[in-house]
Design a protein around this motif. Sequence first.
Motif, short mmCIF file in Angstrom:
data_model
loop_
_atom_site.label_atom_id
_atom_site.label_comp_id
_atom_site.label_asym_id
_atom_site.label_seq_id
_atom_site.Cartn_x
_atom_site.Cartn_y
_atom_site.Cartn_z
N ARG A 72 0.74 -1.23 -0.07
CA ARG A 72 0.22 0.44 -0.22
C ARG A 72 1.37 1.21 -0.22
NH1 ARG A 72 -4.34 -0.16 4.52
NH2 ARG A 72 -4.47 1.73 3.87
N ASN A 73 0.36 2.40 -0.71
CA ASN A 73 1.31 3.57 -0.80
C ASN A 73 1.68 4.21 1.09
OD1 ASN A 73 2.28 6.31 -0.89
ND2 ASN A 73 0.16 7.20 -1.16
N GLY A 74 3.37 4.13 0.82
CA GLY A 74 3.51 4.33 2.36
C GLY A 74 3.93 3.32 3.21
N TYR A 75 3.97 2.43 2.25
CA TYR A 75 4.74 0.66 2.88
C TYR A 75 5.58 0.05 3.12
CZ TYR A 75 0.87 1.28 6.63
OH TYR A 75 -0.27 1.42 7.80
N HIS A 76 6.28 -0.87 2.83
CA HIS A 76 7.23 -1.59 2.47
C HIS A 76 6.84 -3.28 3.41
CE1 HIS A 76 9.66 0.30 5.23
NE2 HIS A 76 9.77 -0.42 5.59
N ILE A 77 7.80 -4.32 2.28
CA ILE A 77 7.77 -5.75 3.27
C ILE A 77 9.00 -5.20 4.10
CG2 ILE A 77 8.47 -7.50 2.72
CD1 ILE A 77 6.01 -8.11 1.92
N GLU A 78 8.53 -5.63 5.16
CA GLU A 78 9.94 -5.90 6.70
C GLU A 78 9.98 -7.51 6.48
OE1 GLU A 78 9.85 -5.07 11.37
OE2 GLU A 78 8.32 -5.87 10.27
N LYS A 79 8.88 -7.84 6.42
CA LYS A 79 9.38 -9.47 6.37
C LYS A 79 8.53 -10.91 6.46
CE LYS A 79 10.65 -11.06 10.44
NZ LYS A 79 10.95 -11.15 11.75
N ILE A 80 8.54 -11.61 4.93
CA ILE A 80 8.27 -12.67 4.74
C ILE A 80 8.70 -14.35 5.28
CG2 ILE A 80 7.47 -13.97 2.82
CD1 ILE A 80 8.60 -12.18 0.51
N VAL A 81 7.99 -14.77 6.26
CA VAL A 81 7.85 -16.41 6.80
C VAL A 81 7.08 -17.22 6.48
CG1 VAL A 81 8.28 -17.30 9.12
CG2 VAL A 81 8.35 -15.07 9.17
N LEU A 143 -7.89 5.24 -14.03
CA LEU A 143 -7.27 5.11 -13.68
C LEU A 143 -7.67 4.23 -12.13
CD1 LEU A 143 -6.00 6.04 -16.94
CD2 LEU A 143 -4.40 4.56 -15.72
N GLU A 144 -7.16 2.97 -11.99
CA GLU A 144 -7.28 3.14 -10.29
C GLU A 144 -5.88 1.74 -9.90
OE1 GLU A 144 -11.11 1.79 -7.99
OE2 GLU A 144 -10.01 -0.29 -7.83
N PHE A 145 -4.98 2.41 -9.59
CA PHE A 145 -3.80 1.69 -9.23
C PHE A 145 -4.02 0.77 -7.68
CE2 PHE A 145 -2.74 4.58 -12.64
CZ PHE A 145 -1.75 3.69 -13.15
N ASP A 146 -3.72 -0.75 -7.97
CA ASP A 146 -3.85 -0.90 -6.39
C ASP A 146 -4.71 -0.52 -5.52
OD1 ASP A 146 -1.01 -1.82 -7.42
OD2 ASP A 146 0.04 -0.12 -6.61
N PHE A 147 -6.00 -1.36 -6.27
CA PHE A 147 -7.44 -1.37 -5.14
C PHE A 147 -7.33 0.49 -4.48
CE2 PHE A 147 -5.21 -5.52 -5.73
CZ PHE A 147 -5.47 -6.69 -6.14
N GLY A 148 -6.95 0.87 -5.48
CA GLY A 148 -7.44 2.61 -4.85
C GLY A 148 -6.25 3.28 -4.53
N GLU A 149 -5.10 2.45 -4.02
CA GLU A 149 -4.17 3.26 -3.37
C GLU A 149 -3.62 4.48 -4.12
OE1 GLU A 149 -2.86 2.99 -0.80
OE2 GLU A 149 -3.96 1.69 -0.56
N TYR A 150 -4.33 4.56 -5.56
CA TYR A 150 -3.44 5.28 -6.37
C TYR A 150 -4.88 5.47 -7.50
CZ TYR A 150 1.10 4.22 -4.74
OH TYR A 150 2.11 3.91 -4.22
N THR A 151 -5.11 7.07 -8.08
CA THR A 151 -6.05 7.41 -9.06
C THR A 151 -5.70 8.42 -9.46
OG1 THR A 151 -7.58 8.21 -7.26
CG2 THR A 151 -8.22 6.18 -7.84
N ALA A 152 -5.95 7.86 -10.98
CA ALA A 152 -5.66 9.44 -12.07
C ALA A 152 -6.58 9.11 -12.99
CB ALA A 152 -4.38 8.88 -12.54
N GLU A 153 -6.87 10.26 -13.85
CA GLU A 153 -7.74 10.33 -14.90
C GLU A 153 -7.38 10.37 -16.19
OE1 GLU A 153 -12.71 12.61 -15.95
OE2 GLU A 153 -11.44 12.78 -14.42
N THR A 154 -7.71 10.02 -17.43
CA THR A 154 -6.62 11.19 -18.24
C THR A 154 -8.32 12.06 -18.82
OG1 THR A 154 -8.14 9.39 -20.16
CG2 THR A 154 -6.22 9.18 -19.00
#
Length: 321
Positions: A72-81, A143-154
């Motif tokens: 999501r916008n403002g997050y990153h992967i910390e760990k995968i187990v 345009l809807e990116f990442d299930f609504g995390e970013y949006t834009a219109e042409t």
Amino acid sequence: MLTMSISGFCEELTTENTGAGMTISTSVPSGHIIKVVYNEGGYVMLNGKYVPSGTEIDVDRFGEIDLDVICRNGYHIEKIVINGVDVTEQFYNGTLKLENVVEDIYIEFSFEDCASDPNDDCFKTDMEGTVYLGDEPIEGADLEFDFGEYTAETDEDGRYYLEDMSEGHHVVTISKDGELLGTCEFTIVESDEYDEVTVVTLPDGTQIVYVPTGTDRIYLDFIIADENGDGIPDIDPSLTDPNTPPEGGYGSSDRGNTGTHVAVGGPKEEPKPSTPGNLPNLGALVAAHPEISAGVMVISMFFILLLVFKRKKDDEEQTEG
């Protein structure tokens, strides 16, 4: 009769004492279960479909799957187990690949808020480009990116713009007037190995956008296939909708078969200034061709001398008269 079971990689080993000797047989499962769980900082996808946290996926024994991870916008992967073992280093280009599956797997993705990590150096870049249906730009596309995390219109030229698109895997859905037109998955990777933005499509259809380190803005076009130019996408968008659960479970499929692909675009071309009557811009023309300026000066001097000569002749005729 003595029966004994030994659990190892989900195999069952059975020994049977028949009196005449001991017979050993094994019962090996044909498949395994992969359970996927994660917190609220992102999403997991499999073959272009959204995988809710807690989903159990059936996989053939010795099979493999690729799990695409969207932060999501403002997050990153910390760990995968996986089954208690940290496998974060196996996470590459937004995807975790599981190969040669021989046991049931419990996999947990942990997302972390970037603001809580003082060492966070997540790469972000502005993004701009054109959306096409075949060869035609689409005005008013959503345009809807990442299930609504970013949006834009042409705009009227089919151009879109958004700020701070993060590195990693992304999915975009393109629609107009509420009608889905296409979907596209792509992965943005910051790289020191490229001097310009480059799109590489892997054999499985994965589209990777390599971006030179430190790039402030990239230009990406989204092109919905329409080979016959009838204004209808070649592939039914409902079949590739990432929000629609697949029938019969999450099986294997062509990851790139969405009918929409990404390509390197360019800045928006501004209209050239025009002068009344569509006359050429003389100032720009002279600046580009200095020899024209010299020619204009010679002609001007000729007309000045001609005017002086004519005036002198008129004065002489007036004196004689």
